[in-house]
Design a protein around this motif. Structure first.
Motif, mmCIF file in Angstrom:
data_model
loop_
_atom_site.group_PDB
_atom_site.id
_atom_site.type_symbol
_atom_site.label_atom_id
_atom_site.label_comp_id
_atom_site.label_asym_id
_atom_site.label_seq_id
_atom_site.Cartn_x
_atom_site.Cartn_y
_atom_site.Cartn_z
ATOM 1 N N PRO A 50 13.066 8.811 16.407
ATOM 2 C CA PRO A 50 11.673 8.465 16.116
ATOM 3 C C PRO A 50 11.120 9.192 14.903
ATOM 4 N N ASP A 51 11.728 10.323 14.540
ATOM 5 C CA ASP A 51 11.268 11.075 13.362
ATOM 6 C C ASP A 51 11.967 10.630 12.083
ATOM 7 N N GLY A 52 12.919 9.687 12.190
ATOM 8 C CA GLY A 52 13.531 9.109 11.012
ATOM 9 C C GLY A 52 14.414 10.045 10.219
ATOM 10 N N LEU A 53 15.120 10.947 10.907
ATOM 11 C CA LEU A 53 15.999 11.883 10.199
ATOM 12 C C LEU A 53 17.468 11.682 10.569
ATOM 13 N N ILE A 413 16.451 6.725 1.383
ATOM 14 C CA ILE A 413 16.119 7.199 0.035
ATOM 15 C C ILE A 413 16.002 6.031 -0.938
ATOM 16 N N GLY A 414 16.078 4.800 -0.398
ATOM 17 C CA GLY A 414 15.890 3.609 -1.210
ATOM 18 C C GLY A 414 14.506 3.027 -0.982
ATOM 19 N N THR A 415 14.443 1.720 -0.827
ATOM 20 C CA THR A 415 13.190 1.032 -0.543
ATOM 21 C C THR A 415 13.334 0.264 0.767
ATOM 22 N N GLU A 416 12.212 -0.284 1.255
ATOM 23 C CA GLU A 416 12.279 -1.067 2.485
ATOM 24 C C GLU A 416 13.121 -2.318 2.282
ATOM 25 N N TRP A 421 20.975 5.394 2.076
ATOM 26 C CA TRP A 421 21.031 6.624 2.851
ATOM 27 C C TRP A 421 21.990 7.595 2.173
ATOM 28 N N GLY A 422 21.624 8.862 2.162
ATOM 29 C CA GLY A 422 22.481 9.880 1.565
ATOM 30 C C GLY A 422 23.726 10.109 2.396
ATOM 31 N N GLU A 423 24.831 10.407 1.729
ATOM 32 C CA GLU A 423 26.097 10.649 2.416
ATOM 33 C C GLU A 423 26.029 11.907 3.259
#
Length: 455
Positions: A50-53, A413-416, A421-423
């Motif tokens: 839910p925190d998007g990490l 790290i892109g757009t909607e 996503w970072g490796e």
């Protein structure tokens, strides 16, 4: 690569499905229905955070230890960017010491702060930071461990509990503003970095280093080379003058050799898992410092030498060293295509075996593309960081040859419309096996993951 299909799989839970394989992993991700019909192995489906990490299986939890741009607790500056290779070491009173690479180039977003006595080249932006954690993974300290290096990608731990950090570059003084030659390995003491300083281990070679693994019985150091263009990189071993001599012993020098697989000039040409080669040869490197010619271009005499594209992760397990070729593309000069190989070399038998292959028959929009950093899990299997396009995962490989998703990056790290996503990098476990530590490369984030590992 489109991320749409990955998102569908994430919603259906298929990314958490483990699939037993016989033969090449090209059979693994043939379709969502087939994957689900086999049920869950590992720890079950990944649950959206839910925190998007960071998405993890149910019952697992993470703690963010450090993020790029925050203040270092030492007051030396900010937490550098581009979190990469990492290892965990035991400390006193149940504490853990982490050493973390920062793969900053000359234009690094947040450089490693220069510190007196720990800086090799003032114009180098890469290096390492060291964290000390208590038994509950609270950060007690965070400081610079080595600075002034460049493109510190991976590396590996030594049996005497230091970290060897590797520069993935061959830039010389005068290139990109550097004042010294780069392309070396540096030893880092995780407890007291000033004991090791910033001294290049020149006998271990000057090339585009990726990772290392040390044979804990013989003291031989294995090294991978992540060269970007033909001729591709080599797999090396370093025979120290003082094997297993402890901190600083590698400065005494030794002999650098490269692996030759007779009749195999390019490892990408081998596609079947279980393929085995005996009587592996090791050839002395003519000029380890590459004063005139990069090592992979040098003349290794009759029989040549064996190359491989994108040699990355390297880890010692049991009686063997494992190493990764992240991918190979024939249109870039490789002998054949694949989306990742994991090899095992047994030094006692002088035997090389292809353990796992990802693709190219694999649907590359499904998980399992471009493995990178690897480490042994407490269960005895492997943890593999993915470095491809689209969604990024940490995958587990069980002893039975089953693959499951352990974690998925959730920081877009892109757009909607076009997400990225970072490796993942630097996966490692605490000395007691109760915590998995792993980095997200961008934005630089270090996680501690706890849960029912022994289930």
């Amino acid at each position: 690569m489109s991320a749409t299909r990955r998102e569908v799989l994430a919603r259906t839970g298929a990314l958490g499905a483990g699939i037993a394989f016989t033969g090449a992993l090209s059979e693994l991700f043939a379709g969502t229905a087939a994957a689900q019909s086999l049920g869950h192995t590992g720890y079950g489906a990944l649950v959206p955070d839910p925190d998007g990490l960071l998405d993890l299986p149910r019952g697992f939890h993470y703690r963010v230890l450090s993020r790029e741009g925050d203040d270092l607790r030492s007051g030396e500056g900010r937490v550098p960017s581009n979190h990469d290779g990492m290892s965990a070491f035991p400390g006193r009173h149940g504490r853990t010491h982490l050493v973390r690479n920062h793969e900053n180039r000359a234009d690094g977003r947040v450089p490693v702060p220069t510190v007196k006595g720990l800086t090799y080249d003032p114009e180098g932006k890469g290096g390492c930071t060291a964290l000390e954690l208590d038994s509950r993974n609270h950060v007690l300290s965070e400081r610079v461990a080595v600075a002034g290096t460049a493109v510190n990608c991976a590396g590996g731990p030594t049996p005497w509990h230091t970290w060897l950090t590797c520069e993935e570059t061959e830039d010389r003084a005068g290139t990109n503003g550097y004042t010294k030659d780069h392309g070396f390995i540096f030893e880092v003491d995780p407890v007291e970095p000033h004991r090791t300083g910033a001294v290049p281990l020149t006998a271990m070679g000057r090339f585009q280093h990726e990772a290392i693994a040390v044979d804990p019985r013989r003291g031989v150091v294995y090294e991978t080379e992540d060269a970007f263009e033909r001729p591709f990189g080599l797999f090396y071993r370093f025979l120290p003058e003082k094997p297993l001599g402890g901190r600083g012993s590698l400065r005494a020098g030794g002999r650098l050799q490269a692996m030759r697989v007779p009749g195999v000039p390019d490892l990408s040409s081998i596609q079947e898992t279980g393929a085995t080669f005996d009587r592996i040869e090791w050839v002395d490197v003519p000029d380890p410092l590459a004063d005139g010619t990069p090592i992979r271009f040098q003349d290794f005499g009759r029989g040549g030498i064996t190359h491989a594209q994108k040699l990355e992760g390297c880890y010692w397990g049991g009686r063997s060293v494992y190493f990764v070729s992240s991918f190979a593309h024939s249109d870039e000069g490789s002998a054949a295509d694949h989306y990742g190989q994991i090899w095992r070399y047994d030094p006692e038998r002088r035997r090389l075996t292809l353990v796992i292959v990802f693709g190219p028959d694999t649907d590359v929009q499904l998980p399992g593309e471009s493995p990178d950093n690897i480490c042994l899990a407490p269960s005895g299997g492997l943890m593999v960081c993915e470095d491809g396009n689209g969604a990024q995962h940490v995958f587990g490989v069980t002893r039975r040859g089953e693959v499951y998703a352990m974690a998925r990056g959730a920081q877009n790290i892109g757009t909607e419309e076009e997400p990225e996503w970072g490796e993942f990098a630097g996966v490692t476990f605490s000395p007691d096996g109760d915590t998995m530590y792993v980095n997200c490369y961008t934005p630089g984030t270090t996680f501690a993951v706890t849960g029912p590992w022994r289930r």
